[in-house]
Enzyme design. Structure first.
Site, PDB file in Angstrom:
ATOM      1  N   GLN A  47       3.021  10.158   1.137  1.00 41.59           N
ATOM      2  CA  GLN A  47       4.332   9.479   1.195  1.00 41.59           C
ATOM      3  C   GLN A  47       5.204   9.839  -0.007  1.00 41.59           C
ATOM      4  O   GLN A  47       6.417   9.619   0.034  1.00 41.59           O
ATOM      5  CB  GLN A  47       4.155   7.958   1.273  1.00 41.59           C
ATOM      6  N   HIS A  88      -2.644   7.579   6.923  1.00 41.28           N
ATOM      7  CA  HIS A  88      -1.646   8.482   6.325  1.00 41.28           C
ATOM      8  C   HIS A  88      -2.298   9.776   5.843  1.00 41.28           C
ATOM      9  O   HIS A  88      -1.692  10.846   5.928  1.00 41.28           O
ATOM     10  CB  HIS A  88      -0.980   7.816   5.112  1.00 41.28           C
ATOM     11  N   GLY A 123       0.835  -1.197   0.000  1.00 38.63           N
ATOM     12  CA  GLY A 123       0.000   0.000   0.000  1.00 38.63           C
ATOM     13  C   GLY A 123       0.866   1.242   0.000  1.00 38.63           C
ATOM     14  O   GLY A 123       2.030   1.196   0.430  1.00 38.63           O
ATOM     15  N   CYS A 139       5.921   0.089   7.156  1.00 41.96           N
ATOM     16  CA  CYS A 139       5.536   1.251   6.352  1.00 41.96           C
ATOM     17  C   CYS A 139       6.719   1.622   5.471  1.00 41.96           C
ATOM     18  O   CYS A 139       7.862   1.625   5.943  1.00 41.96           O
ATOM     19  CB  CYS A 139       5.191   2.409   7.282  1.00 41.96           C
ATOM     20  N   LEU A 140       6.449   1.945   4.220  1.00 44.31           N
ATOM     21  CA  LEU A 140       7.543   2.301   3.304  1.00 44.31           C
ATOM     22  C   LEU A 140       8.239   3.599   3.745  1.00 44.31           C
ATOM     23  O   LEU A 140       9.375   3.844   3.351  1.00 44.31           O
ATOM     24  CB  LEU A 140       7.033   2.426   1.862  1.00 44.31           C
ATOM     25  N   HIS A 147      -4.461   1.515   7.510  1.00 47.59           N
ATOM     26  CA  HIS A 147      -3.121   2.105   7.629  1.00 47.59           C
ATOM     27  C   HIS A 147      -2.953   3.252   6.616  1.00 47.59           C
ATOM     28  O   HIS A 147      -2.451   4.330   6.958  1.00 47.59           O
ATOM     29  CB  HIS A 147      -2.091   0.989   7.405  1.00 47.59           C
ATOM     30  N   GLU A 148      -3.403   3.006   5.368  1.00 44.93           N
ATOM     31  CA  GLU A 148      -3.228   4.031   4.324  1.00 44.93           C
ATOM     32  C   GLU A 148      -4.134   5.231   4.548  1.00 44.93           C
ATOM     33  O   GLU A 148      -3.719   6.382   4.325  1.00 44.93           O
ATOM     34  CB  GLU A 148      -3.471   3.433   2.931  1.00 44.93           C
TER      35      GLU A 148
HETATM   36 NI    NI Z   1       2.606   3.461   5.650  1.00 43.86          NI
END
Ligand code: NI
Length: 174
Positions: A50, A140, A45, A94-95, A136-137
């Protein structure tokens, strides 16, 4: 086009993103780039902030089996319209917080409404990894990271590691 992914701590990862008013060519290009960036990372995701774009757009593909067909989904202005009382715990990453993982408890199932790239309203109930990922997304888009669910000591430890990672990368020790 693969876009650079912001690493925590970054003020852009703490902001509430704006709704998308119309599905423009820019939004379609953003979604395409986000999918490419997510698959390249690789991740399941990615949210627009991000990659430094403060708009309510997320992409996901939680199909992990390499032999299975991919299922990329683009969600514009996603909203959780229902959450299960049952909770489940997943080890999240998380990226924007590379190589750090921690257990987070969230509703096991959620129903989400969003606009697709054709401007149509969509609704779907997600479960399992998909449910964790979509929550989670969406977090963000509201400036919230999975480490915000952890205790302050654990969160500070991860944040210090990320500050060091960013210093090392800036010096070119990557
Ligand atoms: Ni994340």
């Amino acid at each position: 086009m693969i876009r650079p992914i912001l690493i925590h701590p970054d003020p852009r990862l703490k902001k509430v993103c704006e709704s998308v008013a119309e599905i423009s060519a820019d939004v379609r290009k953003l979604a395409e780039d986000m999918l490419q960036t997510m698959y390249d990372a690789p991740g399941v995701g990615l949210a627009a902030p991000q990659v430094g774009v403060m708009k309510r757009v997320i992409v996901m593909d939680c199909i992990k089996q390499p032999e299975a067909a991919p299922r990329p989904i683009v969600l514009v202005n996603p909203v959780v319209v229902w959450s299960s009382d049952d909770l489940s715990t997943y080890e999240e990453g998380c990226l924007s917080i590379p190589e750090q993982y921690a257990d987070v408890q969230r509703p096991e199932r959620v129903r989400v409404q969003w606009t697709d790239l054709d401007g149509a309203e969509q609704q779907e109930e997600f479960a399992g990894l998909w449910a964790t990922c979509v929550q989670h997304e969406i977090d963000h888009l509201n400036g919230k990271l999975f480490i915000d669910y952890l205790g302050p000591l654990k969160r500070q430890m991860i944040t210090r590691k990320m500050q060091k990672l960013k210093r090392d990368r800036a010096r070119g020790d990557d």
